[in-house]
Design an enzyme around this catalytic site. Structure first.
Site, short mmCIF file in Angstrom:
data_model
loop_
_atom_site.label_atom_id
_atom_site.label_comp_id
_atom_site.label_asym_id
_atom_site.label_seq_id
_atom_site.Cartn_x
_atom_site.Cartn_y
_atom_site.Cartn_z
N LYS A 9 0.82 -1.21 0.00
CA LYS A 9 0.00 0.00 0.00
C LYS A 9 0.86 1.27 0.00
O LYS A 9 2.09 1.20 0.18
CB LYS A 9 -0.93 -0.04 1.21
CG LYS A 9 -1.93 -1.19 1.14
CD LYS A 9 -2.82 -1.21 2.36
CE LYS A 9 -3.83 -2.34 2.29
NZ LYS A 9 -4.73 -2.31 3.47
N TYR A 49 -12.47 -2.57 -2.43
CA TYR A 49 -12.89 -2.37 -1.04
C TYR A 49 -14.40 -2.19 -0.89
O TYR A 49 -14.86 -1.63 0.10
CB TYR A 49 -12.13 -1.18 -0.44
CG TYR A 49 -10.67 -1.49 -0.24
CD1 TYR A 49 -10.25 -2.33 0.79
CD2 TYR A 49 -9.71 -0.99 -1.11
CE1 TYR A 49 -8.91 -2.64 0.95
CE2 TYR A 49 -8.36 -1.29 -0.95
CZ TYR A 49 -7.97 -2.12 0.08
OH TYR A 49 -6.65 -2.44 0.25
N ASN A 112 -2.03 -0.16 6.87
CA ASN A 112 -1.42 -1.36 7.43
C ASN A 112 -0.41 -2.01 6.48
O ASN A 112 -0.22 -3.20 6.52
CB ASN A 112 -2.49 -2.35 7.89
CG ASN A 112 -3.38 -2.83 6.76
OD1 ASN A 112 -3.18 -2.48 5.59
ND2 ASN A 112 -4.36 -3.64 7.09
N HIS A 115 -1.79 -5.63 1.58
CA HIS A 115 -3.00 -6.44 1.40
C HIS A 115 -2.56 -7.77 0.84
O HIS A 115 -1.64 -7.84 0.02
CB HIS A 115 -3.96 -5.77 0.40
CG HIS A 115 -4.99 -6.71 -0.13
ND1 HIS A 115 -6.14 -6.99 0.57
CD2 HIS A 115 -5.02 -7.48 -1.24
CE1 HIS A 115 -6.85 -7.89 -0.12
NE2 HIS A 115 -6.18 -8.19 -1.22
N GLU A 126 -8.88 -11.15 -7.56
CA GLU A 126 -8.01 -9.99 -7.39
C GLU A 126 -6.88 -9.96 -8.43
O GLU A 126 -6.53 -8.89 -8.93
CB GLU A 126 -7.46 -9.96 -5.96
CG GLU A 126 -8.55 -9.70 -4.94
CD GLU A 126 -8.10 -9.87 -3.50
OE1 GLU A 126 -6.93 -10.25 -3.26
OE2 GLU A 126 -8.93 -9.62 -2.61
#
Length: 133
Positions: A9, A49, A112, A115, A126
């Site tokens: 991220k 998301y 965080n 992913h 994905e």
């Protein structure tokens, strides 16, 4: 051989943790099959998301995920999904164990660092979403 999608991220890219994260995967003998650097579009972020759209933090998450480049990669290996999920730790970094990627580098529940797909079905969807055919 099983595959999974990983997204490093914006905070992981900005903080220059990409090499460290990739090195951890390679030390586990996981194979990088595809890798690209790109901006996540708002459209892709909303699709990826969609499961958290009902939460108050959704707009903040969209701003965060589209704020700078991310790294997309496909990892391959035996039981790669389980291995990677163990390596990255709990979604909420405050609950992630030291020694996991999120435990060592994460800031909060969605800043965080990383992913990873949570099932073979999610991985397939994905990988298709971010890499195409």
């Amino acid at each position: 051989m099983e595959q999974t999608l990983i997204i490093i991220k914006p905070d992981g890219v900005k903080r220059k943790l990409v090499g460290e994260i990739l090195q951890r995967f390679e030390r586990k003998q996981l194979t990088i099959r595809q890798l690209k650097v790109a901006m996540m579009t708002r459209e892709l972020a909303e699709e990826h998301y969609a499961h958290v759209k009902k939460f108050d933090f959704f707009e903040d998450m969209m701003d965060y995920m589209t704020s700078s480049e991310v790294i997309y990669l496909v990892l391959e290996g035996e039981a790669v999904i389980k291995t990677v999920r163990t390596m990255i730790g709990a979604t909420n970094c405050l609950e992630a164990a030291p020694g996991t990627i999120r435990g060592d580098y994460g800031n909060n529940s969605y800043h965080n660092i990383i992913h990873a797909s949570d099932s073979p079905e999610a991985a397939q969807t994905e990988i298709q979403r971010f890499f195409g055919e």
